[in-house]
Enzyme design. Sequence first.
Site, short mmCIF file in Angstrom:
data_model
loop_
_atom_site.label_atom_id
_atom_site.label_comp_id
_atom_site.label_asym_id
_atom_site.label_seq_id
_atom_site.Cartn_x
_atom_site.Cartn_y
_atom_site.Cartn_z
CG ASP A 44 -2.10 -0.95 1.06
OD1 ASP A 44 -2.51 -1.18 -0.09
OD2 ASP A 44 -2.60 -1.45 2.08
CG ASN A 114 -4.24 6.24 3.02
OD1 ASN A 114 -5.07 6.00 2.15
ND2 ASN A 114 -3.36 5.33 3.42
CD GLU A 115 -3.12 8.77 7.16
OE1 GLU A 115 -1.88 8.76 6.95
OE2 GLU A 115 -3.85 7.80 6.91
CG ASP A 144 -0.45 10.70 22.69
OD1 ASP A 144 -0.04 11.53 23.52
OD2 ASP A 144 -0.46 9.47 22.91
CB THR A 155 -9.44 0.61 6.33
OG1 THR A 155 -8.67 0.74 5.12
CG2 THR A 155 -10.91 0.55 6.00
CE1 TYR A 157 -1.85 6.81 13.65
CE2 TYR A 157 -0.83 8.43 12.20
CZ TYR A 157 -0.98 7.86 13.45
OH TYR A 157 -0.25 8.35 14.50
CB SER A 160 -4.46 2.22 13.68
OG SER A 160 -4.21 1.26 12.68
#
Length: 254
Positions: A44, A114-115, A144, A155, A157, A160
Amino acid sequence: MSDPKIAFMASDTSIAETARRHLSEEYGDVSPEDADVIVALGGDGFMLQTLHGTQHLDTPVYGMNCGTVGFLMNEYHEPALMARLMAAEEEVIHPLRMRAIAPDGTVHEGLAINEVSLLRAGPQAAKLRISVDGRMRLDELVCDGALVSTPAGSTAYNYSAHGPILPIGSDVLALTAMSAFRPRRWRGALLPSGAKVRFDVLQPSKRPVMADADSRTAGVVVSVEIETAKDVKHRILFDPGHGLEERLIREQFA
């Protein structure tokens, strides 16, 4: 219809390089600029690298998994590749655009499929102020870190960090906190894909924060603005019945 011209791109692992050599011998290999389709061989992370590196070409990318998870990839099979490419279904996704300001005023811009994530860069928790579309929504988040995720990246980071999985056609973004201390157990929010999110780092000298766009760092920052880059699109090809929508649904029952 003639067979598509293929550009094979491989990660720097021996498995991916070997696969590229075999496939190039079997199907030929052209430059990405001359290709009808780009085949990315790796995991990925390499798929994201390939999409970022070829976004100016408007050429679809078909991934074949030579890594571990391979959420954005198809299964690796050498036979009948041409037939698979002809039958593949296309997903179009838009990345996030990040504009981050460093303590010295330097502007760092980047795109994230993704992010976009903010993470504390010191021993103390970060303190962030969150605004959406110019309106302050959370005056102080002690955590954090925090991130804004696309549906395609939900799906990764985001998941998670206990963020929600977003259906690919949901037209929303996930704003997710990481280890939120105050407000207690605050997990985040769902926002329209057209929203503009701003993070301001509070006490940046005492509590430094760094920002990343798809793991490409902007370094330590004092503010970050994030919005969907509607002017940029990525075309990803999947085998029939194994597209992003199906994968996102399946992941929720894993």
